[in-house]
Every structure is written in structure tokens, then in C-alpha cells.
Design an enzyme around this catalytic site. Structure first.
Site, PDB file in Angstrom:
ATOM      1  CB  VAL A  68     -29.497  21.099  -4.305  1.00  0.00           C
ATOM      2  CG1 VAL A  68     -30.768  20.633  -3.595  1.00  0.00           C
ATOM      3  CG2 VAL A  68     -29.717  22.424  -5.027  1.00  0.00           C
ATOM      4  CG  ASN A  80     -31.085  13.783  -1.008  1.00  0.00           C
ATOM      5  OD1 ASN A  80     -31.072  12.752  -0.350  1.00  0.00           O
ATOM      6  ND2 ASN A  80     -32.143  14.192  -1.686  1.00  0.00           N
ATOM      7  CD  GLU A 107     -19.024  23.380  -9.518  1.00  0.00           C
ATOM      8  OE1 GLU A 107     -17.873  23.551  -9.090  1.00  0.00           O
ATOM      9  OE2 GLU A 107     -19.930  22.828  -8.841  1.00  0.00           O
TER      10      GLU A 107
END
EC number: 3.5.4.5
Length: 139
Positions: A40, A42, A52
Site C-alpha cells: 500500500v 502513499n 509482508e
């Protein structure tokens, strides 16, 4: 390797608008429960999460602390995906003798242990060792 199939599927949910580098992971707990996760990203790059760490955090948030295997998948065709140093240390928190499967999209994989990925590592047991603090002035 069922976890490998699950990690391949998990990468489909990756949020990676900046790198376009999808990673998925599947974690097998000691009781057979499987957790999946993806990377994910940003806009503030250093706040992104690797697959992981996302997967392990999901398991820990549900009370799990002992793991058998983690499988990692990406879209790399020429080499096996390998966890970054931060993820290796994060995995090490939960032991150094559980398995890590590094895979390719064609289903081929290499199996290693956390200890092999992070030799001479520092773990929770090291914090329990007696230490002596000495300074130059002897205090």
C-alpha cells in the site's frame, strides 16, 4: 504450495500508483489460518507499507504470534521477489526458523528461512541478555 497461489492473488489488490510494482503476501499461521496482504503506497513515499508487513500486522492484530510460512509474489519474471531489509527484520520479530517462499508469476519459487534471509540477526531474545554499560570515565 497453496500460500503461493494466495500470495499471487493478494497482489491483485496492491495499491501502487507510484511504483506500479505490485506485491502480494500470504502468511500461514501455526493453526492453519492464512492471512493475505498487499503493498500500500502513499504520496509521502516512506509511509507506504510492504505486503509482508501488512500481512503480518493483520495476523498480529487478530492475536497470532507464531507462523509457519510466508509466500511473497510480484510481477517480476526474471528473478524471485525478495523482501526488503525492513520486512526481514519485521519477520524476524516472530522467529528465525519459519519458511519464506520467494516466487515468480509462473509459480516457481525458492524456499528459505527467515534466518537465512537475515543472518546474525537481532531479535526479542537479545533484549533479555545481560548487558554492561561502561563509559570512558568508568561510570
Amino acid at each position: 504450495m497453496a500460500s503461493g497461489t494466495r500470495s499471487q492473488g493478494a497482489k491483485e489488490f496492491a495499491y501502487c500508483p507510484y511504483s506500479k510494482f505490485r506485491v502480494g503476501a500470504a502468511l500461514l499461521a501455526h493453526d492453519g489460518t492464512v492471512f493475505t496482504g498487499c503493498n500500500v503506497e502513499n504520496a509521502s513515499y516512506n509511509l507506504g507499507l510492504c505486503a509482508e508487513r501488512t500481512t503480518i500486522a493483520k495476523a498480529v492484530s487478530e492475536g497470532y504470534r507464531r507462523f509457519k510460512t510466508i509466500a511473497i509474489a510480484s510481477d517480476l519474471e526474471d528473478q524471485f521477489i525478495s523482501p526488503c531489509g525492513g520486512c526481514r527484520q519485521f519477520m524476524r520479530e516472530f522467529g528465525d526458523q519459519w519458511s519464506v517462499y520467494l516466487s515468480k508469476p509462473d509459480g516457481s519459487y525458492v524456499e528459505m528461512t527467515v534466518g537465512e534471509l537475515l543472518p546474525v540477526s537481532f531479535g526479542p531474545e537479545d533484549l533479555k541478555k545481560k548487558t554492561m554499560l561502561t563509559t570512558q570515565n568508568g561510570s
